[in-house]
Design a protein around this motif. Sequence first.
Motif, PDB file in Angstrom:
ATOM      1  N   ARG A 386      -7.357   7.093  11.906  1.00 45.67           N
ATOM      2  CA  ARG A 386      -7.967   8.356  11.473  1.00 45.67           C
ATOM      3  C   ARG A 386      -7.273   8.929  10.243  1.00 45.67           C
ATOM      4  N   VAL A 387      -6.640   8.038   9.485  1.00 47.15           N
ATOM      5  CA  VAL A 387      -6.134   8.382   8.157  1.00 47.15           C
ATOM      6  C   VAL A 387      -7.052   7.705   7.150  1.00 47.15           C
ATOM      7  N   TYR A 388      -7.630   8.487   6.229  1.00 47.14           N
ATOM      8  CA  TYR A 388      -8.660   7.993   5.320  1.00 47.14           C
ATOM      9  C   TYR A 388      -8.248   8.200   3.861  1.00 47.14           C
ATOM     10  N   ALA A 389      -8.760   7.354   2.999  1.00 46.48           N
ATOM     11  CA  ALA A 389      -8.502   7.494   1.564  1.00 46.48           C
ATOM     12  C   ALA A 389      -9.731   7.047   0.786  1.00 46.48           C
ATOM     13  N   SER A 390      -9.941   7.688  -0.365  1.00 47.40           N
ATOM     14  CA  SER A 390     -11.028   7.286  -1.250  1.00 47.40           C
ATOM     15  C   SER A 390     -10.627   7.573  -2.688  1.00 47.40           C
ATOM     16  N   GLN A 391     -10.911   6.638  -3.553  1.00 49.04           N
ATOM     17  CA  GLN A 391     -10.656   6.825  -4.985  1.00 49.04           C
ATOM     18  C   GLN A 391     -11.823   6.218  -5.754  1.00 49.04           C
ATOM     19  N   ALA A 392     -12.488   7.046  -6.520  1.00 52.79           N
ATOM     20  CA  ALA A 392     -13.647   6.588  -7.286  1.00 52.79           C
ATOM     21  C   ALA A 392     -13.230   5.620  -8.387  1.00 52.79           C
ATOM     22  N   SER A 393     -14.110   4.715  -8.711  1.00 49.64           N
ATOM     23  CA  SER A 393     -13.822   3.759  -9.795  1.00 49.64           C
ATOM     24  C   SER A 393     -13.596   4.474 -11.116  1.00 49.64           C
ATOM     25  N   ALA A 394     -14.279   5.609 -11.317  1.00 52.06           N
ATOM     26  CA  ALA A 394     -14.146   6.358 -12.569  1.00 52.06           C
ATOM     27  C   ALA A 394     -12.907   7.250 -12.591  1.00 52.06           C
ATOM     28  N   ASP A 395     -12.181   7.317 -11.487  1.00 58.16           N
ATOM     29  CA  ASP A 395     -11.003   8.178 -11.399  1.00 58.16           C
ATOM     30  C   ASP A 395      -9.772   7.412 -11.875  1.00 58.16           C
ATOM     31  N   THR A 396      -9.523   7.450 -13.161  1.00 55.43           N
ATOM     32  CA  THR A 396      -8.369   6.746 -13.723  1.00 55.43           C
ATOM     33  C   THR A 396      -7.086   7.567 -13.630  1.00 55.43           C
ATOM     34  N   LEU A 397      -7.206   8.881 -13.529  1.00 60.01           N
ATOM     35  CA  LEU A 397      -6.010   9.723 -13.499  1.00 60.01           C
ATOM     36  C   LEU A 397      -5.232   9.568 -12.208  1.00 60.01           C
ATOM     37  N   ALA A 398      -5.914   9.283 -11.100  1.00 61.96           N
ATOM     38  CA  ALA A 398      -5.199   9.080  -9.841  1.00 61.96           C
ATOM     39  C   ALA A 398      -4.244   7.898  -9.967  1.00 61.96           C
ATOM     40  N   GLY A 399      -4.753   6.797 -10.503  1.00 57.79           N
ATOM     41  CA  GLY A 399      -3.903   5.621 -10.690  1.00 57.79           C
ATOM     42  C   GLY A 399      -2.769   5.873 -11.660  1.00 57.79           C
ATOM     43  N   LEU A 400      -3.029   6.687 -12.689  1.00 57.46           N
ATOM     44  CA  LEU A 400      -1.975   6.997 -13.649  1.00 57.46           C
ATOM     45  C   LEU A 400      -0.880   7.828 -12.988  1.00 57.46           C
ATOM     46  N   GLY A 401      -1.278   8.758 -12.122  1.00 55.61           N
ATOM     47  CA  GLY A 401      -0.292   9.545 -11.405  1.00 55.61           C
ATOM     48  C   GLY A 401       0.581   8.683 -10.517  1.00 55.61           C
ATOM     49  N   GLN A 402      -0.030   7.697  -9.873  1.00 53.71           N
ATOM     50  CA  GLN A 402       0.733   6.772  -9.039  1.00 53.71           C
ATOM     51  C   GLN A 402       1.702   5.955  -9.891  1.00 53.71           C
ATOM     52  N   LEU A 403       1.224   5.513 -11.048  1.00 50.79           N
ATOM     53  CA  LEU A 403       2.040   4.677 -11.927  1.00 50.79           C
ATOM     54  C   LEU A 403       3.249   5.436 -12.467  1.00 50.79           C
ATOM     55  N   LEU A 404       3.011   6.636 -12.979  1.00 52.77           N
ATOM     56  CA  LEU A 404       4.094   7.398 -13.594  1.00 52.77           C
ATOM     57  C   LEU A 404       5.117   7.889 -12.578  1.00 52.77           C
ATOM     58  N   SER A 405       4.678   8.116 -11.352  1.00 50.56           N
ATOM     59  CA  SER A 405       5.574   8.657 -10.331  1.00 50.56           C
ATOM     60  C   SER A 405       6.256   7.587  -9.502  1.00 50.56           C
ATOM     61  N   GLY A 406       5.680   6.382  -9.465  1.00 50.25           N
ATOM     62  CA  GLY A 406       6.205   5.352  -8.583  1.00 50.25           C
ATOM     63  C   GLY A 406       5.803   5.559  -7.135  1.00 50.25           C
ATOM     64  N   ARG A 407       4.889   6.526  -6.886  1.00 51.03           N
ATOM     65  CA  ARG A 407       4.441   6.754  -5.515  1.00 51.03           C
ATOM     66  C   ARG A 407       3.393   5.712  -5.113  1.00 51.03           C
ATOM     67  N   ALA A 408       3.174   5.593  -3.809  1.00 55.45           N
ATOM     68  CA  ALA A 408       2.284   4.562  -3.280  1.00 55.45           C
ATOM     69  C   ALA A 408       0.822   4.981  -3.353  1.00 55.45           C
ATOM     70  N   ASP A 409      -0.052   3.996  -3.529  1.00 52.94           N
ATOM     71  CA  ASP A 409      -1.497   4.213  -3.529  1.00 52.94           C
ATOM     72  C   ASP A 409      -2.009   4.056  -2.103  1.00 52.94           C
ATOM     73  N   PRO A 410      -2.451   5.140  -1.457  1.00 49.28           N
ATOM     74  CA  PRO A 410      -2.887   5.029  -0.065  1.00 49.28           C
ATOM     75  C   PRO A 410      -4.236   4.349   0.102  1.00 49.28           C
ATOM     76  N   ALA A 411      -4.940   4.092  -1.006  1.00 45.97           N
ATOM     77  CA  ALA A 411      -6.242   3.439  -0.917  1.00 45.97           C
ATOM     78  C   ALA A 411      -6.140   1.920  -0.895  1.00 45.97           C
ATOM     79  N   THR A 412      -4.934   1.383  -1.043  1.00 48.41           N
ATOM     80  CA  THR A 412      -4.762  -0.070  -0.964  1.00 48.41           C
ATOM     81  C   THR A 412      -4.752  -0.493   0.495  1.00 48.41           C
ATOM     82  N   SER A 413      -5.236  -1.708   0.751  1.00 46.99           N
ATOM     83  CA  SER A 413      -5.320  -2.179   2.133  1.00 46.99           C
ATOM     84  C   SER A 413      -3.945  -2.294   2.768  1.00 46.99           C
ATOM     85  N   SER A 414      -2.915  -2.575   1.969  1.00 48.44           N
ATOM     86  CA  SER A 414      -1.578  -2.741   2.525  1.00 48.44           C
ATOM     87  C   SER A 414      -1.004  -1.433   3.052  1.00 48.44           C
ATOM     88  N   TRP A 415      -1.477  -0.295   2.514  1.00 49.13           N
ATOM     89  CA  TRP A 415      -0.933   0.981   2.982  1.00 49.13           C
ATOM     90  C   TRP A 415      -1.450   1.313   4.377  1.00 49.13           C
TER      91      TRP A 415
END
Length: 520
Positions: A386-415
């Motif tokens: 019951r933990v959910y995540a969604s990131q639109a294909s057009a949402d490039t800023l979310a990925g940039l925030g993850q990249l610059l911060s080193g934080r994890a992407d919760p939308a990946t299957s491994s998370w």
Amino acid sequence: MTSVFTDAAPRSTPRLNLAGGGEAAFSLGSSWSLPSLSLPTWVHRPISAARATLVKSLVMTIAIAAILAGVVTVTQTSTAGATAISAADFAPAASSVPTMTAAAFTTAYAGDLAAAATALTTMSSSQVAQLWSELAPGYRALLITGHPAVIGNLEGVAYTDRATANVSRLAGLLADTEASYRSLTVSSDQVDGQADSAALATTLSRLDAIKLLADRYTPDAIAARLQPEYLITLQAGGSGPPRVAVAVGDVDTAAYVTVFVPGMNSSALELDDYLRGAKRIQTAAADSAVILWIGGHSPSALEVPSNDRAVEGAPLLAGVLAGYDAVRSAHGVVSQLSVVAHSYGTATASLALASGDYHVDDFVMLGSAGIPTEIGIDDLHVPAGRVYASQASADTLAGLGQLLSGRADPATSSWGATTFGSDGLTLGDGGHLGAVDGHNAVGSSNTDDRGKYLGPATESLYAIQRIVTGQADAVADLTTPGSSHQRASAPDAAGAGAGASTTSTTASASASAAALLATR
């Protein structure tokens, strides 16, 4: 929880007793600082919501470009030389006072409402909730009238009573802020003919925010509203916009309660915009309520790579969750509690959830700017699946925030989160749910909300409305960890089980989409 979160910045702020009300103030050291800026003299002029959104987008673009170019450096979190902060540091402080009955409390503080209000702030939210439910209505009214700044922000107090207290303060806060603004401009004119632009801008932003609140919660405005609103938090300490939380729907009695945590650059000045999104979530069920939480200091674009603001806001949000859990327990309310967070808000929310078990049923992350790597899905105290995540294909800023911060992407299957789509979906009957076309949760107007995560008739809003009202099985585009990307099966109108076909699933889902499409 065994994991720890570390931050390179030194910290001396003690743990907060989050059951306490009133004007709590806090400050945290920052791992970097911005240079002082001299603002132009026209800074005091009001600008439109659309222009404000444009300015914020421009500032964010410049900030990200500066980081990528190396003009501005951001200190990443590191375990080297840092003070470890365990998740327990974000949990509400335990009460050190004994539980009292209503009769004992009123006897102990007879004739001294100030002492009674102070005593309430030393109690846990569970103690407050139980005591408040037992106090005589007349005594509660005296506390609300006599000490609104305490009662209005006290976790455990009934939310309608908190709103009454907070609204009663707005006229006085507006008058005080207007006087401060006039004093600032007059005193500056006497010195050199030009106001201190930074102080003027800060005071003006506070004035604008308080005026927005005062206008929004006049008796006439409250009476005319189809969806009831309650100003359940009004922390007006400091010099900028107050920190607030607004409930859409009756939190005290709702069967479904959602706490929405927005991301960067969110403050009371954006209340109208975020409330449109909160109201769309609330329309999922008549007996639901949504708490829009802008109770922390959200980061600027340059602060997004740092975890500082998430660390700062997590204990405040944890207090909100603990407070609601206490209120529903004291009143015997059975409800589903969900947390929906966007962008940087997902980092704040994950830390809050990891701090303790507040009986949260669902956690939804939209366009996450990343989760601190020390936090895993099993640390969140949310039921499995019951933990959910969604990131639109057009949402490039979310990925940039993850990249610059080193934080994890919760939308990946491994998370490990269950994911749902935000790129648009055609349902079985031909009805269409729109795609999210960028990073924002909402826009600057109802029209501008289209294509946002909480915009009208988007696939993401459709999924959220069903998840937070116990209908996650009706979401037609769920992917569970380890599975291929396919639409989930859901019961049809006749009660068909998990073996229903994709066609019948999307057809039955589209039947319930009519209400959503009507919100456009």
